[in-house]
Motif scaffolding. Structure first.
Motif, PDB file in Angstrom:
ATOM      1  N   ASN A  66      37.348  43.584  41.424  1.00  0.00           N
ATOM      2  CA  ASN A  66      37.703  44.656  40.484  1.00  0.00           C
ATOM      3  C   ASN A  66      38.774  44.187  39.497  1.00  0.00           C
ATOM      4  O   ASN A  66      38.723  44.505  38.296  1.00  0.00           O
ATOM      5  CB  ASN A  66      38.218  45.882  41.247  1.00  0.00           C
ATOM      6  N   ALA A  67      39.743  43.423  40.014  1.00  0.00           N
ATOM      7  CA  ALA A  67      40.816  42.902  39.152  1.00  0.00           C
ATOM      8  C   ALA A  67      40.243  41.957  38.104  1.00  0.00           C
ATOM      9  O   ALA A  67      40.636  41.993  36.932  1.00  0.00           O
ATOM     10  CB  ALA A  67      41.868  42.188  39.995  1.00  0.00           C
TER      11      ALA A  67
ATOM     12  N   GLU B 248      34.746  46.434  26.403  1.00  0.00           N
ATOM     13  CA  GLU B 248      34.106  46.693  27.691  1.00  0.00           C
ATOM     14  C   GLU B 248      32.594  46.579  27.572  1.00  0.00           C
ATOM     15  O   GLU B 248      31.923  46.056  28.473  1.00  0.00           O
ATOM     16  CB  GLU B 248      34.494  48.083  28.198  1.00  0.00           C
TER      17      GLU B 248
ATOM     18  N   ARG C  99      31.816  42.910  27.345  1.00  0.00           N
ATOM     19  CA  ARG C  99      31.984  42.330  28.683  1.00  0.00           C
ATOM     20  C   ARG C  99      30.762  42.604  29.548  1.00  0.00           C
ATOM     21  O   ARG C  99      30.246  41.693  30.223  1.00  0.00           O
ATOM     22  CB  ARG C  99      33.216  42.919  29.350  1.00  0.00           C
ATOM     23  N   ASN C 100      30.277  43.831  29.528  1.00  0.00           N
ATOM     24  CA  ASN C 100      29.134  44.186  30.373  1.00  0.00           C
ATOM     25  C   ASN C 100      27.881  43.406  29.994  1.00  0.00           C
ATOM     26  O   ASN C 100      27.112  42.981  30.862  1.00  0.00           O
ATOM     27  CB  ASN C 100      28.851  45.689  30.271  1.00  0.00           C
TER      28      ASN C 100
ATOM     29  N   GLN D 156      37.177  41.958  36.905  1.00  0.00           N
ATOM     30  CA  GLN D 156      36.373  42.741  35.964  1.00  0.00           C
ATOM     31  C   GLN D 156      37.239  43.421  34.914  1.00  0.00           C
ATOM     32  O   GLN D 156      36.952  43.368  33.709  1.00  0.00           O
ATOM     33  CB  GLN D 156      35.565  43.778  36.739  1.00  0.00           C
ATOM     34  N   GLU D 157      38.315  44.036  35.357  1.00  0.00           N
ATOM     35  CA  GLU D 157      39.228  44.710  34.427  1.00  0.00           C
ATOM     36  C   GLU D 157      39.911  43.708  33.503  1.00  0.00           C
ATOM     37  O   GLU D 157      40.053  43.948  32.302  1.00  0.00           O
ATOM     38  CB  GLU D 157      40.276  45.496  35.213  1.00  0.00           C
ATOM     39  N   ALA D 158      40.307  42.555  34.066  1.00  0.00           N
ATOM     40  CA  ALA D 158      40.986  41.530  33.260  1.00  0.00           C
ATOM     41  C   ALA D 158      40.063  40.971  32.188  1.00  0.00           C
ATOM     42  O   ALA D 158      40.505  40.673  31.069  1.00  0.00           O
ATOM     43  CB  ALA D 158      41.481  40.401  34.163  1.00  0.00           C
TER      44      ALA D 158
ATOM     45  N   GLU E 278      29.408  40.433  32.658  1.00  0.00           N
ATOM     46  CA  GLU E 278      28.966  41.068  33.903  1.00  0.00           C
ATOM     47  C   GLU E 278      27.526  40.691  34.257  1.00  0.00           C
ATOM     48  O   GLU E 278      27.208  40.488  35.426  1.00  0.00           O
ATOM     49  CB  GLU E 278      29.108  42.590  33.816  1.00  0.00           C
TER      50      GLU E 278
ATOM     51  N   TRP F  12      43.198  37.228  35.471  1.00  0.00           N
ATOM     52  CA  TRP F  12      41.833  36.715  35.673  1.00  0.00           C
ATOM     53  C   TRP F  12      41.852  35.412  36.470  1.00  0.00           C
ATOM     54  O   TRP F  12      41.056  35.221  37.394  1.00  0.00           O
ATOM     55  CB  TRP F  12      41.175  36.492  34.315  1.00  0.00           C
TER      56      TRP F  12
ATOM     57  N   ALA G 205      37.689  42.531  30.521  1.00  0.00           N
ATOM     58  CA  ALA G 205      37.624  43.470  29.390  1.00  0.00           C
ATOM     59  C   ALA G 205      38.896  43.418  28.567  1.00  0.00           C
ATOM     60  O   ALA G 205      38.854  43.409  27.325  1.00  0.00           O
ATOM     61  CB  ALA G 205      37.384  44.887  29.905  1.00  0.00           C
ATOM     62  N   LEU G 206      40.042  43.352  29.238  1.00  0.00           N
ATOM     63  CA  LEU G 206      41.321  43.314  28.531  1.00  0.00           C
ATOM     64  C   LEU G 206      41.507  42.001  27.774  1.00  0.00           C
ATOM     65  O   LEU G 206      42.096  41.979  26.684  1.00  0.00           O
ATOM     66  CB  LEU G 206      42.468  43.531  29.524  1.00  0.00           C
TER      67      LEU G 206
END
Length: 583
Positions: free
Chosen positions: A215-216, A143, A146-147, A218-220, A151, A258, A222-223
């Motif tokens: 949001n989906a 995460e 990712r940021n 962003q979460e994907a 991001e 993603w 990181a995963l």
């Protein structure tokens, strides 16, 4: 409803303003000036269309363009041909100047936004690195990566660039609509109302959905990063048990989430252009029909239709970009929230004294206790011991007895919840910077970067600042010298990712050389032999004997029978009971 949307927009604008920083704000204002100049050139180019058409038709200029007739009189230009040449040349010159200026403005804008990316990503990384060690125990590295990488990139392309684009297009639209009102107020009102309604409809329909898929995405992201890290990190087990397909499938599932979010965003971004084109054609047809029904002749409203056609041709992309920009901002709202939050997170300030922490006599643990967040019981409770200068100290105990916690407390990564750690009578937390300079640390798993052996030993030191004498001394003390001589490139040998080209014992010696390069007063080895076989482990301990008397050595291990030749042995038993043995 609209008041709520306006408040959200103002909050988002403030966040963007916070993120870009003070210095970048002044450049943003300069960009605004460029946009105004570009809009003025757009307006001038469009405004010259009607006189161009009138001149070609051999008709007099309308009231709004009578100033051109005065210019022709001043220049003593009478023939329609000469007037046409001057008007057409002026139109071409304006469009040429406009596009040259726009090219420069585009270069300047890209330089600006990527400079923002450079500064923002660097600052977020620094914010993370300046956090206390427990921060990294509770945050997933995927995460954080990712940021920093994804991001911030999304912020640049979906927030900052789209925000600048919206501002530029709104300025152009307002200017062109103002010109149209002077020529045909009714038609302009219809066209403007249609454009505004189209923008509002597309925006309201897609806003919440875009935030959801944002949001989906962003979460994907990181995963996906975590899945890749885990796949490459566990490559031995994956190869051994033939789990290549399972690992790829796990990544593919996350990748599909993603891809779906990205695909839906791109599809929604393509819709406005299609809708705007249909609306523009219908508006133009309605305008022509209205004029014909009012009794106007074709040659009378042809200049107006030409102007509106040119306007529609120019405004369609503008309306499309405005809608797409607003959609991108909604899609990237989670990005803005993350970047704003992480960028403005203030790293904790450490209590600091100008008094240096010295180690000339002893280190004392006085009733030290520590409790990890979320743990059921203390990792360390009322621990006390004394370590003298140049002692060779062994700390042993079962897993979970607190050995590594003692190390992390001693080097200042963790702070006791009660009790004190003192060096020559001074609490080490009064000046951790001077304290840490006296420590060399070899972790259980030495992390080697994919670089030269030299840069791994002098880790964190730039090439031009590496001290060759200290480097060679560290290599010799770590008993790496003989092995380095067998390497064709010597200290310039690439160690490979995570030291894949070296054995476990060699990696540990590189770790020792790295610690000794800093000429520490205290050398701490945390489970340094846990991954080594018995013979290599014994050889490793013998190598440490060379360092006796030169620095204080603290050796952490769970192998009690391997602790020989130590000045002091601290045995951590169940319940943090301590048994000490001194030779």
């Amino acid at each position: 409803m609209y008041t709520s949307d306006a408040n959200k927009a103002l909050i988002s604008i403030k966040k963007i303003w916070d993120v870009i920083g003070i210095h970048q704000r002044s450049i943003a204002l300069l960009l605004l000036v460029f946009m105004l100049v570009a809009a003025a050139l757009e307006m001038l180019g469009i405004a010259l269309i009607i006189p161009t058409v009138l001149t070609m038709m051999g008709r007099e200029f309308s009231e709004g363009f009578s100033f051109l007739q005065k210019i022709f009189v001043y220049l003593k230009v009478d023939s329609p041909e000469e007037k046409s040449i001057i008007i057409i040349s002026s139109l071409a010159s304006v469009f040429l100047a406009k596009n040259i200026f726009l090219a420069f403005a585009s270069w300047f804008q890209l330089h600006y936004v990527f400079n923002v990316y450079f500064k923002v990503s660097k600052k977020i990384l620094l914010n993370y690195l300046n956090q206390q060690y427990p921060f990294f125990l509770t945050h997933n590295s995927s995460e954080l990566i990712r940021n920093i990488l994804i991001e911030t990139n999304q912020f640049i392309f979906f927030v900052l660039m789209q925000g600048l684009l919206i501002i530029a297009e709104v300025i152009v639209v307002v200017g062109l609509v103002a010109i149209m009102f002077t020529v045909e107020p009714t038609g302009t009102a219809v066209l403007s109302l249609t454009g505004i309604m189209a923008i509002l409809c597309f925006y309201k329909i897609s806003a919440k959905y875009l935030q959801k898929i944002g949001n989906a995405r962003q979460e994907a992201d990181a995963l996906r990063l975590r899945a890749l890290q885990e796949s490459f990190g566990a490559i031995k087990e994956i190869k051994l048990h033939n789990h290549e397909k399972n690992s790829a499938e796990s990544f593919a599932k996350l990748n599909n989430v993603w891809l779906n979010a990205t695909r839906q965003n791109q599809f929604l971004n393509n819709l406005p252009r299609l809708g705007i084109e249909v609306a523009a054609v219908f508006c133009l047809l309605i305008l022509i029909t209205t004029m014909l029904l009012s009794g106007a002749k074709a040659d009378e409203f042809l200049p107006t239709v030409a102007l509106f056609g040119a306007m529609a041709f120019r405004l369609m992309p503008s309306f499309t970009r405005i809608i797409t920009g607003l959609q991108s901002l909604d899609y990237a709202l989670p990005v803005l929230n993350i970047v704003h939050s992480e960028l403005l997170t203030i790293p904790p300030k450490f209590a600091h004294s100008d008094e240096p922490i010295l180690f000339n006599k002893e280190i004392i643990f006085e009733n030290v206790s520590f409790h990890y967040s979320g743990a059921g019981h203390p990792a360390l409770k009322n621990f006390s011991t004394t370590i003298r200068k140049n002692d060779f100290v062994g700390i042993t105990g079962a897993s979970g007895s607190g050995k590594t916690t003692i190390v992390d407390l001693l080097i200042g990564l963790l702070k006791p919840i009660s009790g004190e750690i003192k060096s020559d009578g001074v609490n080490i937390h009064k000046n951790l910077k001077t304290w840490s300079k006296q420590i060399g640390y070899v972790p259980q798993s030495v992390y080697l970067i994919n670089d030269t052996l030299k840069n791994n030993i002098a880790f964190g030191v730039s090439d031009n600042e590496i001290d060759t004498k200290k480097l060679l001394k560290a290599v010799k003390s770590a008993q790496l010298g003989a092995y380095v001589k067998t390497l064709p490139l010597g200290l310039e040998t690439i160690v490979g990712e995570r030291g894949i080209n070296f054995s476990g014992g060699q990696v540990q010696r590189i770790g020792i050389a790295r610690a000794l390069y800093r000429e520490p007063k205290i050398l701490i080895l945390d489970e340094a032999t846990s991954a080594l076989d018995k013979n290599t482990s014994e050889s490793f301990l013998q190598a440490l004997q060379v360092l006796r008397g030169k620095c204080t050595i603290i050796f952490i291990t769970h192998r009690l029978n391997g602790l020989k030749g130590f000045d002091k042995i601290i045995n951590l038993e169940e319940g943090n009971e301590v048994r000490e043995k001194e030779s």
